[in-house]
Design a protein around this motif. Structure first.
Motif, PDB file in Angstrom:
ATOM      1  N   ALA A  83      44.576  47.677  33.919  1.00 55.15           N
ATOM      2  CA  ALA A  83      45.319  46.951  34.951  1.00 55.15           C
ATOM      3  C   ALA A  83      46.640  46.422  34.396  1.00 55.15           C
ATOM      4  O   ALA A  83      47.678  46.498  35.060  1.00 55.15           O
ATOM      5  N   MET A  84      46.607  45.900  33.174  1.00 53.95           N
ATOM      6  CA  MET A  84      47.827  45.358  32.579  1.00 53.95           C
ATOM      7  C   MET A  84      48.860  46.449  32.332  1.00 53.95           C
ATOM      8  O   MET A  84      50.065  46.221  32.447  1.00 53.95           O
ATOM      9  N   GLU A  85      48.386  47.639  31.992  1.00 49.85           N
ATOM     10  CA  GLU A  85      49.306  48.749  31.779  1.00 49.85           C
ATOM     11  C   GLU A  85      50.036  49.119  33.065  1.00 49.85           C
ATOM     12  O   GLU A  85      51.137  49.675  33.034  1.00 49.85           O
ATOM     13  N   HIS A  86      49.413  48.783  34.208  1.00 52.97           N
ATOM     14  CA  HIS A  86      50.044  49.031  35.510  1.00 52.97           C
ATOM     15  C   HIS A  86      50.719  47.773  36.058  1.00 52.97           C
ATOM     16  O   HIS A  86      51.135  47.738  37.212  1.00 52.97           O
ATOM     17  N   GLY A  87      50.805  46.744  35.198  1.00 45.63           N
ATOM     18  CA  GLY A  87      51.488  45.518  35.610  1.00 45.63           C
ATOM     19  C   GLY A  87      50.719  44.698  36.611  1.00 45.63           C
ATOM     20  O   GLY A  87      51.316  43.949  37.394  1.00 45.63           O
ATOM     21  N   GLU A  88      49.386  44.797  36.601  1.00 47.57           N
ATOM     22  CA  GLU A  88      48.564  44.079  37.571  1.00 47.57           C
ATOM     23  C   GLU A  88      47.515  43.234  36.853  1.00 47.57           C
ATOM     24  O   GLU A  88      47.120  43.521  35.738  1.00 47.57           O
ATOM     25  N   TRP A  89      47.095  42.176  37.522  1.00 52.09           N
ATOM     26  CA  TRP A  89      45.938  41.403  37.069  1.00 52.09           C
ATOM     27  C   TRP A  89      45.320  40.790  38.316  1.00 52.09           C
ATOM     28  O   TRP A  89      45.518  39.620  38.624  1.00 52.09           O
ATOM     29  N   SER A  90      44.615  41.582  39.047  1.00 52.28           N
ATOM     30  CA  SER A  90      43.967  41.131  40.269  1.00 52.28           C
ATOM     31  C   SER A  90      42.463  41.079  40.018  1.00 52.28           C
ATOM     32  O   SER A  90      41.846  42.102  39.735  1.00 52.28           O
ATOM     33  N   ARG A  91      41.909  39.868  40.129  1.00 56.04           N
ATOM     34  CA  ARG A  91      40.476  39.715  39.877  1.00 56.04           C
ATOM     35  C   ARG A  91      39.655  40.648  40.759  1.00 56.04           C
ATOM     36  O   ARG A  91      38.729  41.306  40.280  1.00 56.04           O
ATOM     37  N   SER A  92      39.989  40.725  42.029  1.00 53.20           N
ATOM     38  CA  SER A  92      39.181  41.533  42.954  1.00 53.20           C
ATOM     39  C   SER A  92      39.268  43.018  42.613  1.00 53.20           C
ATOM     40  O   SER A  92      38.254  43.726  42.633  1.00 53.20           O
ATOM     41  N   ILE A  93      40.481  43.486  42.282  1.00 51.10           N
ATOM     42  CA  ILE A  93      40.637  44.909  41.947  1.00 51.10           C
ATOM     43  C   ILE A  93      39.906  45.248  40.660  1.00 51.10           C
ATOM     44  O   ILE A  93      39.196  46.256  40.560  1.00 51.10           O
ATOM     45  N   ILE A  94      40.055  44.385  39.640  1.00 50.98           N
ATOM     46  CA  ILE A  94      39.389  44.634  38.365  1.00 50.98           C
ATOM     47  C   ILE A  94      37.872  44.585  38.532  1.00 50.98           C
ATOM     48  O   ILE A  94      37.142  45.412  37.989  1.00 50.98           O
ATOM     49  N   ALA A  95      37.383  43.607  39.294  1.00 45.80           N
ATOM     50  CA  ALA A  95      35.940  43.496  39.519  1.00 45.80           C
ATOM     51  C   ALA A  95      35.406  44.746  40.216  1.00 45.80           C
ATOM     52  O   ALA A  95      34.325  45.249  39.869  1.00 45.80           O
ATOM     53  N   ASP A  96      36.160  45.243  41.192  1.00 45.16           N
ATOM     54  CA  ASP A  96      35.740  46.473  41.890  1.00 45.16           C
ATOM     55  C   ASP A  96      35.692  47.652  40.920  1.00 45.16           C
ATOM     56  O   ASP A  96      34.777  48.481  40.982  1.00 45.16           O
ATOM     57  N   GLN A  97      36.671  47.731  40.018  1.00 43.58           N
ATOM     58  CA  GLN A  97      36.701  48.816  39.043  1.00 43.58           C
ATOM     59  C   GLN A  97      35.520  48.720  38.077  1.00 43.58           C
ATOM     60  O   GLN A  97      34.886  49.725  37.741  1.00 43.58           O
ATOM     61  N   ILE A  98      35.221  47.504  37.629  1.00 43.87           N
ATOM     62  CA  ILE A  98      34.086  47.315  36.723  1.00 43.87           C
ATOM     63  C   ILE A  98      32.793  47.727  37.412  1.00 43.87           C
ATOM     64  O   ILE A  98      31.941  48.409  36.820  1.00 43.87           O
ATOM     65  N   GLU A  99      32.640  47.310  38.681  1.00 43.14           N
ATOM     66  CA  GLU A  99      31.417  47.657  39.406  1.00 43.14           C
ATOM     67  C   GLU A  99      31.305  49.168  39.603  1.00 43.14           C
ATOM     68  O   GLU A  99      30.236  49.756  39.401  1.00 43.14           O
ATOM     69  N   ARG A 100      32.395  49.798  39.978  1.00 44.05           N
ATOM     70  CA  ARG A 100      32.374  51.252  40.180  1.00 44.05           C
ATOM     71  C   ARG A 100      32.048  51.975  38.869  1.00 44.05           C
ATOM     72  O   ARG A 100      31.186  52.867  38.830  1.00 44.05           O
ATOM     73  N   ASN A 101      32.717  51.584  37.790  1.00 41.56           N
ATOM     74  CA  ASN A 101      32.463  52.227  36.499  1.00 41.56           C
ATOM     75  C   ASN A 101      31.041  51.966  36.008  1.00 41.56           C
ATOM     76  O   ASN A 101      30.431  52.838  35.383  1.00 41.56           O
TER      77      ASN A 101
END
Length: 316
Positions: free
Chosen positions: A259-277
């Protein structure tokens, strides 16, 4: 329900070892608390929990759990250090010897499937790591990127590429290193077919209904954030953490750096990615675990039956 507490002599215990595995979030830790700490000790078989400072994102056993029953192979490396499957075998062998000397039975518990397989059968006949070739491969990956490395692996060793997740750059790099060193794909080197040291473990695989497992994973990820996962990441960044660190390749950490490499830090987006992975990883874990023979597949909710199986094995 009473925990198992019947004592065994050291000579009897030395011939016993228990594998307890299952997908992420299935409930391994809860089950360990029903074992008598005077009779059993745990050997961690999770490739991220071996690292210091990675507590919340790796779902490492809490201090209370570690105080309740002895755990080995937790916090043995710093997150910038490599920890190979060969290292795991060496550390786990030493831990087993120590546990047996204490008159206890080792319980190897975790979700890193290839740790279990190689601990049981040993390493393949692939050439050992060569420092100069490793440096060469590492430099090429750094220059051309992880996507190039995985594509290259698919060209020279498609079988290994199918077995290795694209984000597992340690194993991708190792496979490329073997190819460069030998001119042959890693998958062409066979694994031993006989268990090491005449090992005859009790192998228990934990499995739950898929919908329930998804629900547990979702709750677990929410709890990770509530427990301070973002603060843990910030602490790592203050230490100088880099996305290339081996310990940060695990789910729960790599998503933040992506997320940081894309200039983002969104809790909801990161949480969704963790859950999907995590869901995809759980499926891959089950596929690998099902390749084991003589596994007792059991629902962790049925603790009484699991403890009965352990009792019968320990007394055999």
């Amino acid at each position: 329900m009473k925990s198992i507490s019947k004592s065994l002599t050291s000579s009897k215990a030395f011939s016993h070892i228990i594998f307890l595995f299952g997908p992420t979030g299935v409930g391994k830790t809860e089950l360990l608390l029903d074992l008598d700490p005077q009779r059993f000790s745990v050997i961690n078989a999770d490739s991220i929990q071996v690292y210091r400072h990675l507590d919340i994102g790796s779902a490492k056993a809490s201090k209370e759990v570690q105080d309740a029953i002895t755990h080995h192979l937790i916090d043995v490396k710093d997150p910038w250090e490599q920890f190979s499957v060969g290292d795991f075998i060496t550390y786990a062998d030493e831990a087993c010897e120590k546990i047996h000397r204490e008159g206890k039975i080792p319980v190897i518990s975790g979700g890193t499937a290839y740790y279990f397989k190689h601990f049981l059968y040993g390493l393949s006949e692939a050439p050992p790591s060569d420092e100069s070739i490793r440096a060469q491969v590492s430099a090429e990956i750094e220059a051309k990127g992880n996507e190039w490395a995985y594509t290259r692996l698919g060209e020279v060793d498609p079988i290994s590429a199918q077995r290795i997740h694209p984000s597992d750059m340690y194993r991708v790099s190792r496979a490329l290193e073997v190819y460069e060193a030998s001119g042959k794909p890693l998958s062409s080197f066979s694994l031993p077919t006989a268990a090491r040291n005449g090992m005859q473990p009790l192998v228990i695989g934990l499995v739950r209904d898929s919908a329930l497992l998804r629900s547990r994973l979702s709750l677990r990820i929410k709890m990770m954030f509530d427990d301070g996962l973002e603060d843990e990441i910030r602490s790592l960044l203050r230490m100088g953490a880099e996305s290339s660190w081996p310990g940060l390749q695990g789910i729960g950490y790599k998503e933040f750096f992506q997320a940081m490499e894309h200039g983002e830090w969104s809790r909801s987006i990161i949480a969704d990615q963790i859950e999907r992975n995590s869901r995809f990883y759980a499926k891959r874990q089950m596929t690998f675990f099902k390749s084991f023979s003589e596994v007792l597949w059991m629902d962790p909710a049925d603790k009484e039956s699991i403890l009965t199986e352990i009792e019968q094995y320990c007394c055999s």
